[in-house]
Design a protein around this motif. Structure first.
Motif, PDB file in Angstrom:
ATOM      1  N   THR A   5      54.538  43.986  39.964  1.00 57.03           N
ATOM      2  CA  THR A   5      56.004  43.400  39.572  1.00 57.03           C
ATOM      3  C   THR A   5      56.130  43.316  38.254  1.00 57.03           C
ATOM      4  OG1 THR A   5      55.315  41.040  39.915  1.00 57.03           O
ATOM      5  CG2 THR A   5      55.959  42.629  41.849  1.00 57.03           C
ATOM      6  N   ARG A   6      57.320  43.038  37.853  1.00 59.42           N
ATOM      7  CA  ARG A   6      57.612  42.569  36.436  1.00 59.42           C
ATOM      8  C   ARG A   6      56.909  41.467  35.800  1.00 59.42           C
ATOM      9  NH1 ARG A   6      64.195  43.862  36.070  1.00 59.42           N
ATOM     10  NH2 ARG A   6      64.128  46.086  36.517  1.00 59.42           N
ATOM     11  N   LYS A   7      56.716  40.562  36.851  1.00 60.09           N
ATOM     12  CA  LYS A   7      55.781  39.311  36.275  1.00 60.09           C
ATOM     13  C   LYS A   7      54.401  39.464  36.464  1.00 60.09           C
ATOM     14  CE  LYS A   7      59.769  36.423  38.190  1.00 60.09           C
ATOM     15  NZ  LYS A   7      60.082  35.276  39.097  1.00 60.09           N
ATOM     16  N   SER A   8      53.961  40.477  36.891  1.00 66.42           N
ATOM     17  CA  SER A   8      52.443  40.772  36.838  1.00 66.42           C
ATOM     18  C   SER A   8      51.886  40.718  35.543  1.00 66.42           C
ATOM     19  CB  SER A   8      52.085  42.348  37.412  1.00 66.42           C
ATOM     20  OG  SER A   8      52.501  42.374  38.774  1.00 66.42           O
ATOM     21  N   LYS A   9      50.552  40.111  35.702  1.00 75.05           N
ATOM     22  CA  LYS A   9      49.975  39.724  34.223  1.00 75.05           C
ATOM     23  C   LYS A   9      49.615  40.880  33.448  1.00 75.05           C
ATOM     24  CE  LYS A   9      46.404  36.749  32.148  1.00 75.05           C
ATOM     25  NZ  LYS A   9      45.349  35.822  32.689  1.00 75.05           N
ATOM     26  N   ARG A  10      49.519  41.010  32.158  1.00 72.18           N
ATOM     27  CA  ARG A  10      49.142  42.349  31.530  1.00 72.18           C
ATOM     28  C   ARG A  10      47.562  42.316  31.717  1.00 72.18           C
ATOM     29  NH1 ARG A  10      50.105  43.023  25.091  1.00 72.18           N
ATOM     30  NH2 ARG A  10      49.834  45.307  24.974  1.00 72.18           N
ATOM     31  N   GLY A  11      47.243  43.757  32.154  1.00 79.24           N
ATOM     32  CA  GLY A  11      45.906  43.824  32.632  1.00 79.24           C
ATOM     33  C   GLY A  11      45.567  44.039  33.781  1.00 79.24           C
ATOM     34  N   THR A  12      46.583  43.810  34.852  1.00 79.85           N
ATOM     35  CA  THR A  12      46.583  43.926  36.274  1.00 79.85           C
ATOM     36  C   THR A  12      46.494  45.206  36.556  1.00 79.85           C
ATOM     37  OG1 THR A  12      48.115  41.846  36.433  1.00 79.85           O
ATOM     38  CG2 THR A  12      47.436  43.092  38.469  1.00 79.85           C
ATOM     39  N   ILE A  13      45.617  45.672  37.594  1.00 79.50           N
ATOM     40  CA  ILE A  13      45.078  46.879  38.116  1.00 79.50           C
ATOM     41  C   ILE A  13      45.255  46.881  39.741  1.00 79.50           C
ATOM     42  CG2 ILE A  13      43.363  48.597  38.419  1.00 79.50           C
ATOM     43  CD1 ILE A  13      42.051  47.303  35.866  1.00 79.50           C
ATOM     44  N   ARG A  14      46.097  47.990  40.198  1.00 74.85           N
ATOM     45  CA  ARG A  14      46.364  48.270  41.568  1.00 74.85           C
ATOM     46  C   ARG A  14      45.829  49.642  41.969  1.00 74.85           C
ATOM     47  NH1 ARG A  14      46.362  43.576  41.479  1.00 74.85           N
ATOM     48  NH2 ARG A  14      47.717  42.072  42.252  1.00 74.85           N
ATOM     49  N   TRP A  15      45.435  50.084  42.818  1.00 73.51           N
ATOM     50  CA  TRP A  15      44.981  51.449  43.065  1.00 73.51           C
ATOM     51  C   TRP A  15      44.981  51.818  44.646  1.00 73.51           C
ATOM     52  CZ3 TRP A  15      40.559  52.262  46.249  1.00 73.51           C
ATOM     53  CH2 TRP A  15      39.608  51.082  46.289  1.00 73.51           C
ATOM     54  N   ILE A  16      45.013  53.057  44.746  1.00 74.20           N
ATOM     55  CA  ILE A  16      45.034  53.454  46.427  1.00 74.20           C
ATOM     56  C   ILE A  16      44.297  54.733  46.371  1.00 74.20           C
ATOM     57  CG2 ILE A  16      46.436  54.710  48.072  1.00 74.20           C
ATOM     58  CD1 ILE A  16      48.714  52.543  47.925  1.00 74.20           C
ATOM     59  N   ARG A  17      43.419  55.118  47.146  1.00 69.85           N
ATOM     60  CA  ARG A  17      42.711  56.438  47.281  1.00 69.85           C
ATOM     61  C   ARG A  17      43.250  57.182  48.431  1.00 69.85           C
ATOM     62  NH1 ARG A  17      38.925  59.077  45.116  1.00 69.85           N
ATOM     63  NH2 ARG A  17      38.271  57.525  43.568  1.00 69.85           N
ATOM     64  N   ASN A  18      43.411  58.462  48.198  1.00 67.08           N
ATOM     65  CA  ASN A  18      43.986  59.117  49.181  1.00 67.08           C
ATOM     66  C   ASN A  18      42.994  60.479  49.307  1.00 67.08           C
ATOM     67  OD1 ASN A  18      45.189  60.726  51.051  1.00 67.08           O
ATOM     68  ND2 ASN A  18      47.131  60.946  50.124  1.00 67.08           N
TER      69      ASN A  18
ATOM     70  N   CYS B 165      47.322  59.657  38.051  1.00 62.56           N
ATOM     71  CA  CYS B 165      46.438  60.252  39.325  1.00 62.56           C
ATOM     72  C   CYS B 165      45.151  60.779  38.890  1.00 62.56           C
ATOM     73  CB  CYS B 165      47.502  61.160  39.895  1.00 62.56           C
ATOM     74  SG  CYS B 165      46.820  61.994  41.332  1.00 62.56           S
ATOM     75  N   SER B 166      44.315  60.949  39.503  1.00 57.35           N
ATOM     76  CA  SER B 166      42.952  61.255  39.135  1.00 57.35           C
ATOM     77  C   SER B 166      42.178  61.753  40.125  1.00 57.35           C
ATOM     78  CB  SER B 166      42.193  60.270  38.174  1.00 57.35           C
ATOM     79  OG  SER B 166      41.033  60.967  37.800  1.00 57.35           O
ATOM     80  N   THR B 167      41.391  62.888  40.015  1.00 58.99           N
ATOM     81  CA  THR B 167      40.233  63.509  40.877  1.00 58.99           C
ATOM     82  C   THR B 167      39.009  63.225  40.151  1.00 58.99           C
ATOM     83  OG1 THR B 167      40.670  65.528  40.024  1.00 58.99           O
ATOM     84  CG2 THR B 167      41.905  64.940  42.036  1.00 58.99           C
ATOM     85  N   ILE B 168      38.829  62.512  39.178  1.00 58.35           N
ATOM     86  CA  ILE B 168      37.681  62.488  38.311  1.00 58.35           C
ATOM     87  C   ILE B 168      36.893  61.005  38.694  1.00 58.35           C
ATOM     88  CG2 ILE B 168      36.597  62.577  35.996  1.00 58.35           C
ATOM     89  CD1 ILE B 168      38.945  64.258  35.052  1.00 58.35           C
ATOM     90  N   HIS B 169      37.646  59.973  38.510  1.00 61.09           N
ATOM     91  CA  HIS B 169      37.309  58.751  38.241  1.00 61.09           C
ATOM     92  C   HIS B 169      37.262  58.036  39.568  1.00 61.09           C
ATOM     93  CE1 HIS B 169      39.416  60.023  34.466  1.00 61.09           C
ATOM     94  NE2 HIS B 169      38.372  59.525  33.826  1.00 61.09           N
ATOM     95  N   THR B 170      36.698  56.708  39.492  1.00 63.27           N
ATOM     96  CA  THR B 170      36.975  55.666  40.262  1.00 63.27           C
ATOM     97  C   THR B 170      37.753  54.632  39.747  1.00 63.27           C
ATOM     98  OG1 THR B 170      34.898  54.445  39.158  1.00 63.27           O
ATOM     99  CG2 THR B 170      34.472  55.719  41.426  1.00 63.27           C
ATOM    100  N   ALA B 171      38.365  53.601  40.633  1.00 60.01           N
ATOM    101  CA  ALA B 171      39.345  52.650  40.112  1.00 60.01           C
ATOM    102  C   ALA B 171      38.892  52.058  38.840  1.00 60.01           C
ATOM    103  CB  ALA B 171      39.624  51.978  41.573  1.00 60.01           C
ATOM    104  N   TYR B 172      37.736  51.178  38.900  1.00 58.14           N
ATOM    105  CA  TYR B 172      37.449  50.268  37.909  1.00 58.14           C
ATOM    106  C   TYR B 172      36.014  49.863  37.621  1.00 58.14           C
ATOM    107  CZ  TYR B 172      37.872  45.926  35.000  1.00 58.14           C
ATOM    108  OH  TYR B 172      37.622  44.988  34.098  1.00 58.14           O
ATOM    109  N   SER B 173      35.478  50.114  36.599  1.00 58.18           N
ATOM    110  CA  SER B 173      34.139  49.849  36.467  1.00 58.18           C
ATOM    111  C   SER B 173      34.000  48.500  35.457  1.00 58.18           C
ATOM    112  CB  SER B 173      33.617  51.117  35.754  1.00 58.18           C
ATOM    113  OG  SER B 173      34.119  51.330  34.459  1.00 58.18           O
TER     114      SER B 173
END
Length: 636
Positions: free
Chosen positions: A393-406, A423-431
């Motif tokens: 949302t607009r109030k989300s803190k800077r650096g917030t991450i969300r992901w969905i894998r399909n 969108c990526s077919t190379i990476h995982t969400a967060y390391s």
């Protein structure tokens, strides 16, 4: 009778309620915007009424007591059923967007990087020492230049037969290379008009162009240069409006040759990028269009494939209109598939692109070719998640991450100053990676803070700019000039691509041999001199000699020792304000250093110039050493 109608309406309400419940249970989660826009539709047909009632409820055309015909019930309403979605999309969005606390793994291992050839320079080895002109002539070879000269001579004779008057003789390959050298010369040394390069008896006169060729010959070549056969052009013009018509026929010989040469002499590394370019033209060409957010807002569009590590243009295509697209997936899909040639590249490549090209359909088709991709995408893109459950949302803190894998597709949202979607077919969400950003604290002051960054954003920022880097190198010393003939503008753009790729290959060769490369400007000056017939070792000391192009760091000439000067009177550092005392002793009366432009409390007693004299900055010594060198050169 009233009881009967209550029984009917009560059964219908129960039936409608059960249908709504079934719809809500089977429907996938929807975004807030989709639910707000959903409207009820009126269903009033014989088939619907027959489904909702039985023959016992409506025994015929008379009422239950036989007093008269039965009035048909009012039209009923039911909710519109949502459109069918794939099982993968339903599963991926059912739980909403995930956070970094939830682990992410690739559903299948990426293919190993197996290029068709060893990445890097293909034509020269590490023991070769090609000059700038030899590198350039790999793209504009003798055969291609001979074809251009023949077509130019033929076109010139036609113009003379039409009544145009100018002096002319059939040009040769040597004269044409000199013409190209003068184009690069005029780009390096810019003057307001062409004739000023041949101006004589003026303090602003330039002597070099007149020693290469006359102004009349240079202008005649500029007016009549022609890349294709004029006879074939006339035959192609008769086909206009038919599928056999070639809108790029006037640049076809050089266009095909340059594309093949760019692919043959260098093989890109694993990370590549695709983006569009624009060639500005004045001519009213059918392929001309506008392109927003580009330096050139109007012209003919090119799609380029470049190596992300150095900006080498590996391949490019000219957009000739949507009428020639046959796949039915749009210009962005077709442009990428036309440039990704597995027989040329190999497999295991990582492609980076912007939201103009990104689509789930394209990325899935690239996976079938063992090519993986990453890019930004638009919210309205077909096939992307639409759920708002646990979204940013607009109030989300800077650096917030969300992901969905399909499946193989990973959709990532990251909050920076605004929301970033990839969108990526190379990476995982967060390391666990972080990046430093400027942010205001609770006290209102801006300071650097470390915030989480997704793997997709980190690599996208690193490898996305291959085409932008190529375009940047091209713009430094571009020979581009708008012309009334669109093919002449393309000819100059092809010169820019050839010269830029030549410089990139030169730097790659220097890197292979651990040599120090010359600057881009010095490379272009040497290329210009060699094409014009000037010798670098006799004409100018600013040009790179053959022995200097590939000089290893160990053979760099040491700085010449300072001459044994006997300055009189002597130079000694003294305080600017010797009478200062107390706590302001080190700052009172300070002046700006003539060397580093910072405040200092020291000066030279003889020169009377403020110069720094501290542990980590000795401007006093550096300035006097440079001054002594200038004195020695003046004496020589």
């Amino acid at each position: 009778m009233a009881a009967h109608w209550e029984h009917v309406h009560g059964w219908e309400d129960q039936q409608i309620k059960s249908e709504d419940t079934d719809d809500e249970e089977n429907a996938p989660l929807e975004s807030a915007s989709d639910s707000d826009d959903e409207q009820d539709v009126v269903v009033d047909s014989e088939s619907d009424r027959s489904d909702r009632t039985s023959d016992d409820d409506y025994p015929g055309s008379s009422s239950p007591d036989g007093s008269g015909p039965v009035t048909p019930p009012p039209a009923t309403r039911k909710r519109k059923k949502p459109s069918a979605v794939s099982p993968e999309e339903t599963d991926s969005s059912a739980t909403g967007w995930k956070t970094t606390d939830e682990p992410d793994v690739l559903p299948q291992r990426l293919s190993r990087f197996c290029p068709a050839r060893k990445p890097g320079v293909q034509i020269f080895t590490c023991t070769d020492n090609p000059t700038p002109s030899q590198l350039f002539k790999t793209f504009f070879d003798e055969k291609t230049v001979k074809i251009i000269c023949d077509n130019t001579n033929k076109q010139t004779r036609r113009n003379i037969e039409k009544g145009k008057k100018f002096k002319w003789h059939d040009i040769t390959s040597v004269e044409f290379y000199k013409f190209l050298g003068l184009l690069f010369y005029m780009n390096i040394l810019k003057l307001p008009a062409i004739f000023l390069y041949w101006r004589q008896k003026s303090i602003f006169s330039v002597a070099s162009p007149a020693s290469v060729m006359s102004r009349n010959l240079f202008e005649s070549i500029s007016w009549n240069i022609h890349l294709s056969d004029p006879d074939e052009d006339a035959a192609n013009d008769k086909k206009k409006g038919t599928p056999e018509y070639d809108s790029l026929h006037k640049i076809r010989p050089l266009y095909d040759q340059l594309r093949n040469t760019c692919k043959a002499f260098y093989h890109p590394r694993q990370n590549i990028s695709i983006d569009e370019r624009k060639v500005a033209i004045k001519d009213k060409n059918g392929n001309r269009e506008c392109l927003k957010k580009k330096l050139t807002d109007s012209g003919i569009k090119l799609f380029a494939l470049a190596d992300s590590s150095n900006g080498y243009t590996s391949d490019f295509t000219v957009y000739t209109g949507s009428s020639r697209l046959t796949s039915g997936h749009g210009i962005s899909y077709n442009s990428v598939m036309a440039l990704i040639d597995r027989s040329y590249l190999g497999c295991g490549y990582h492609l980076y692109c912007d939201n103009f090209y990104t689509s789930p359909k394209l990325f899935k088709d690239l996976i079938s070719m063992n090519v993986y991709a990453c890019g930004t995408y638009k919210h309205a893109m077909k096939g992307t998640p639409t759920t708002r459950v646990n979204a940013l949302t607009r109030k989300s803190k800077r650096g917030t991450i969300r992901w969905i894998r399909n499946g193989q597709l990973l959709f990532t949202k990251w909050m920076d100053t605004k929301e970033v979607n990839l969108c990526s077919t190379i990476h995982t969400a967060y390391s666990g990676e972080t990046t430093k950003k400027r942010a205001k604290g609770s006290d209102g002051k801006s300071r650097g803070v470390n915030i989480p960054i997704p793997n997709t954003v980190r690599d996208y920022n690193k490898h996305r700019g291959g085409v932008d880097l190529s375009e940047q190198l091209t713009q430094y010393y571009s020979v581009h000039k708008r012309s009334r003939n669109w093919y002449m503008t393309f000819f100059r753009h092809f010169l820019d691509i050839a010269a830029t790729n030549s410089y990139i290959i030169y730097k790659e060769l220097c890197q292979m041999r651990s040599c120090e490369s010359v600057t881009h400007l010095r490379f272009m000056e040497t290329l210009c001199a060699e094409l014009c017939g000037w010798r670098a070792d006799k004409t100018s000391t600013s040009l790179a000699k053959p022995s200097e192009l590939y000089r290893s760091p160990s053979t760099v000439d040491p700085p010449s020792p300072l001459p044994n000067l006997d300055p009189s009177p002597a130079c000694y550092p003294v305080a600017i304000n010797p009478s200062a005392s107390g706590s302001n002793k080190a700052s009172e009366g300070r002046l700006m250093c003539v060397k580093c432009r910072k405040k200092t409390a020291w000066k030279c007693e003889n020169c009377a110039l403020p110069l720094c004299l501290i542990l980590d900055r000795n401007c006093y010594k550096e300035w006097h050493r440079s001054f002594a060198s200038e004195v020695a050169l003046d004496d020589v």
